[in-house]
Enzyme design. Structure first.
Site, mmCIF file in Angstrom:
data_model
loop_
_atom_site.group_PDB
_atom_site.id
_atom_site.type_symbol
_atom_site.label_atom_id
_atom_site.label_comp_id
_atom_site.label_asym_id
_atom_site.label_seq_id
_atom_site.Cartn_x
_atom_site.Cartn_y
_atom_site.Cartn_z
ATOM 1 N N ARG A 45 96.619 3.116 11.709
ATOM 2 C CA ARG A 45 96.663 4.209 12.689
ATOM 3 C C ARG A 45 97.983 4.977 12.618
ATOM 4 O O ARG A 45 98.490 5.432 13.648
ATOM 5 C CB ARG A 45 96.455 3.690 14.116
ATOM 6 N N ARG B 54 98.096 9.090 18.121
ATOM 7 C CA ARG B 54 98.649 9.565 19.396
ATOM 8 C C ARG B 54 100.117 9.257 19.643
ATOM 9 O O ARG B 54 100.720 9.835 20.537
ATOM 10 C CB ARG B 54 97.835 9.000 20.560
ATOM 11 N N ARG C 14 95.670 17.706 19.313
ATOM 12 C CA ARG C 14 94.558 17.192 20.125
ATOM 13 C C ARG C 14 94.345 17.997 21.409
ATOM 14 O O ARG C 14 93.301 17.872 22.038
ATOM 15 C CB ARG C 14 94.788 15.707 20.440
ATOM 16 N N ASP D 34 87.189 8.150 11.238
ATOM 17 C CA ASP D 34 86.956 7.037 12.151
ATOM 18 C C ASP D 34 85.838 6.197 11.575
ATOM 19 O O ASP D 34 84.969 6.721 10.863
ATOM 20 C CB ASP D 34 86.578 7.542 13.550
ATOM 21 N N TYR E 264 79.334 -2.249 17.784
ATOM 22 C CA TYR E 264 79.296 -1.027 18.596
ATOM 23 C C TYR E 264 77.860 -0.546 18.790
ATOM 24 O O TYR E 264 77.486 -0.084 19.873
ATOM 25 C CB TYR E 264 80.145 0.081 17.960
HETATM 26 O O1 CP3 Z 1 94.804 4.642 10.428
HETATM 27 C C1 CP3 Z 1 94.752 5.878 10.492
HETATM 28 O O2 CP3 Z 1 95.801 6.584 10.695
HETATM 29 C C2 CP3 Z 1 93.456 6.586 10.191
HETATM 30 C C3 CP3 Z 1 92.603 6.925 11.261
HETATM 31 C C4 CP3 Z 1 91.677 5.926 11.960
HETATM 32 C C5 CP3 Z 1 91.096 6.229 13.227
HETATM 33 N N1 CP3 Z 1 90.235 5.241 13.536
HETATM 34 C C6 CP3 Z 1 91.361 7.447 14.023
HETATM 35 C C7 CP3 Z 1 91.234 7.318 15.487
HETATM 36 C C8 CP3 Z 1 91.185 4.682 11.555
HETATM 37 C C9 CP3 Z 1 91.495 3.881 10.311
HETATM 38 C C10 CP3 Z 1 90.259 4.264 12.557
HETATM 39 C C11 CP3 Z 1 89.491 3.016 12.473
HETATM 40 C C12 CP3 Z 1 88.805 2.513 13.662
HETATM 41 N N2 CP3 Z 1 88.145 3.218 14.638
HETATM 42 C C13 CP3 Z 1 88.615 1.137 13.931
HETATM 43 C C14 CP3 Z 1 89.104 0.019 13.062
HETATM 44 C C15 CP3 Z 1 90.555 -0.212 13.217
HETATM 45 C C16 CP3 Z 1 90.946 -0.906 14.463
HETATM 46 O O3 CP3 Z 1 91.790 -0.359 15.194
HETATM 47 O O4 CP3 Z 1 90.477 -2.019 14.669
HETATM 48 C C17 CP3 Z 1 87.894 1.031 15.125
HETATM 49 C C18 CP3 Z 1 87.486 -0.258 15.820
HETATM 50 C C19 CP3 Z 1 87.583 2.355 15.560
HETATM 51 C C20 CP3 Z 1 86.792 2.762 16.748
HETATM 52 C C21 CP3 Z 1 87.653 3.542 17.661
HETATM 53 N N3 CP3 Z 1 87.920 4.887 17.508
HETATM 54 C C22 CP3 Z 1 88.420 3.066 18.759
HETATM 55 C C23 CP3 Z 1 88.432 1.654 19.265
HETATM 56 C C24 CP3 Z 1 89.165 4.161 19.255
HETATM 57 C C25 CP3 Z 1 90.208 4.152 20.362
HETATM 58 C C26 CP3 Z 1 89.770 4.779 21.629
HETATM 59 C C27 CP3 Z 1 91.005 5.162 22.462
HETATM 60 O O5 CP3 Z 1 91.047 6.315 22.923
HETATM 61 O O6 CP3 Z 1 91.896 4.323 22.630
HETATM 62 C C28 CP3 Z 1 88.828 5.270 18.465
HETATM 63 C C29 CP3 Z 1 89.405 6.620 18.586
HETATM 64 C C30 CP3 Z 1 90.377 6.959 17.518
HETATM 65 N N4 CP3 Z 1 90.132 6.893 16.182
HETATM 66 C C31 CP3 Z 1 91.675 7.445 17.704
HETATM 67 C C32 CP3 Z 1 92.220 7.684 16.435
HETATM 68 C C33 CP3 Z 1 93.571 8.249 16.089
HETATM 69 C C34 CP3 Z 1 92.307 7.664 19.080
HETATM 70 C C35 CP3 Z 1 92.961 8.956 19.285
HETATM 71 C C36 CP3 Z 1 92.209 10.131 19.758
HETATM 72 O O7 CP3 Z 1 91.267 10.060 20.562
HETATM 73 O O8 CP3 Z 1 92.689 11.187 19.326
#
Ligand code: CP3
Length: 356
Positions: free
Chosen positions: A39, A43, A52, A88, A165
């Site tokens: 990540r 954020r 965003r 994602d 999910y």
């Molecule tokens: O690593 C990186 O910089 C690349 C981007 C990336 C995102 N999601 C962008 C994202 C990667 C590799 C993921 C993978 C991902 N997504 C996983 C596996 C990794 C892990 O953390 O276990 C999972 C389980 C997801 C599903 C998901 N998407 C979750 C749990 C969330 C968080 C929700 C929250 O708001 O806290 C997301 C949203 C998400 N995906 C964000 C980002 C940067 C959050 C930021 C936003 O909403 O802008």
């Protein structure tokens, strides 16, 4: 199993194959321990938050110029050894028929959770060029931007994590619905996993063809399973995915997996991702000398003053010692409340390490 030969991948900038991140993935000696951060785009960076305000997460993912820009943001600030595609794990599921949203501070939410055979049968195969052209275009754009210096990591969700999910309909702690489906409708479970394995395989193959130099499978929640259930309900599907990716190094990541590392390595992955719940040397001992490892600083540490965690980062480097095949990373994604300066200091600490 890691190949000791350095095989050119896409023909674009073959010098990138010598980058320390890719050498470490292949268990080859490096001048400095490579570091990237799960990540790393996101954020905790003010420039990401600024973007965003105008676009939601899915809009960024679906627009190659925006996604490429966001992926490059951390590389402009920090001397990271790899870029990761901004996307994602849920992205390939919308085109196959899943009505999903990503809700801020919650995560993926599915309108109609998958709980029976008919819902599984309704999922169609993924055709990456037609269904997710923007992901492949983001990769092509980034390859041009990154040139020969920085490798680009592609990724997909692991089959258990994606299934969790789809079945729960939202993030879960105990995965009761998911395990319920697994135990009471095993045929439906296996059909769902077979479909997801095929989706992930095609998605990763398309990313490799578009120009990524390594791929990571994020099976983030697989640590919820006992080793025997992992072997029966997940391992064959992860194994099929890794078997289908042969030209670039692969990273197999999960959390809470200290009791599953050997099973995960058996399924595949040149590199095994470690969270902070296991000492790095103990994990390497379990996995044996052919496995590279990635990890494993607790991301919450970066909220503490540097003097608390710099020592811990060095301890991780010392536990690895002079063995090849260590990629430094956090044990899970960086938290949104992390001060960016902490990342700069962590990168300096890792690259500055001169041994014990
Ligand atoms: O690593 C990186 O910089 C690349 C981007 C990336 C995102 N999601 C962008 C994202 C990667 C590799 C993921 C993978 C991902 N997504 C996983 C596996 C990794 C892990 O953390 O276990 C999972 C389980 C997801 C599903 C998901 N998407 C979750 C749990 C969330 C968080 C929700 C929250 O708001 O806290 C997301 C949203 C998400 N995906 C964000 C980002 C940067 C959050 C930021 C936003 O909403 O802008």
């Amino acid at each position: 199993m890691p190949s000791l030969e350095v095989t050119p991948t896409t023909g674009i900038a073959p010098e990138v194959e010598q980058a320390r991140f890719l050498r470490a993935c292949r268990n080859l000696p490096v001048d400095r321990t490579p570091i990237w951060i799960m990540r790393q785009a996101g954020r905790y960076l003010p420039e990401y938050r600024a973007l965003r305000e105008h676009y939601d997460l899915l809009q960024i993912c679906e627009h190659p110029e925006l996604a490429a820009e966001v992926s490059l943001q951390p590389l402009r600030r920090f001397d990271l050894d790899a870029a990761i595609l901004f996307s994602d794990i849920m992205i390939p599921l919308r085109p196959i028929g899943v009505d999903l949203q990503i809700v801020e501070n919650v995560g993926p939410v599915i309108a109609r959770p998958i709980r029976d055979a008919a819902a599984v049968a309704a999922l169609r195969p993924l055709e990456p060029e037609a269904d997710v052209p923007y992901v492949l275009q983001t990769i092509r754009l980034m390859r041009q931007e990154l040139g020969s210096k920085t490798p680009l990591i592609g990724f997909a969700g692991g089959p258990f994590t994606l299934a969790s999910y789809l079945v729960e309909g939202k993030p879960s702690r105990d995965f009761a619905q998911t395990k319920g489906l697994m135990y009471t409708q095993p045929e439906t479970w296996h059909a769902l996993m077979a479909r997801l394995a095929q989706v992930v395989t095609r998605f990763l193959q398309a990313q490799v063809a578009a120009g990524v130099q390594a791929v990571q499978l994020f099976d983030s929640w697989v640590g919820a399973l006992s080793p025997r259930d992992y072997r029966e309900y997940v391992q064959p599907y992860s194994a099929a995915i890794f078997q289908a990716i042969s030209t670039v190094p692969t990273i197999h990541f999960g959390t809470d997996t200290a009791t599953l590392l050997q099973e995960m390595y058996q399924a595949g992955g040149d590199v095994i991702g470690l969270d902070w719940r296991i000492d790095l040397d103990r994990a390497r001992q379990q996995l044996g000398p052919s496995a590279a490892v990635q990890g494993n600083l607790d991301p919450t540490l970066l909220l503490a003053p540097g003097e608390v965690w710099v020592r811990q980062a060095r301890e991780i480097l010392a536990l690895n010692g002079d063995r090849p095949g260590h990629i430094f990373n956090l044990g899970h994604g960086i938290r949104p409340d992390t001060p960016p300066d902490a990342v700069a200091r962590l990168v300096d600490t890792v690259h500055g390490w001169e041994g014990t």
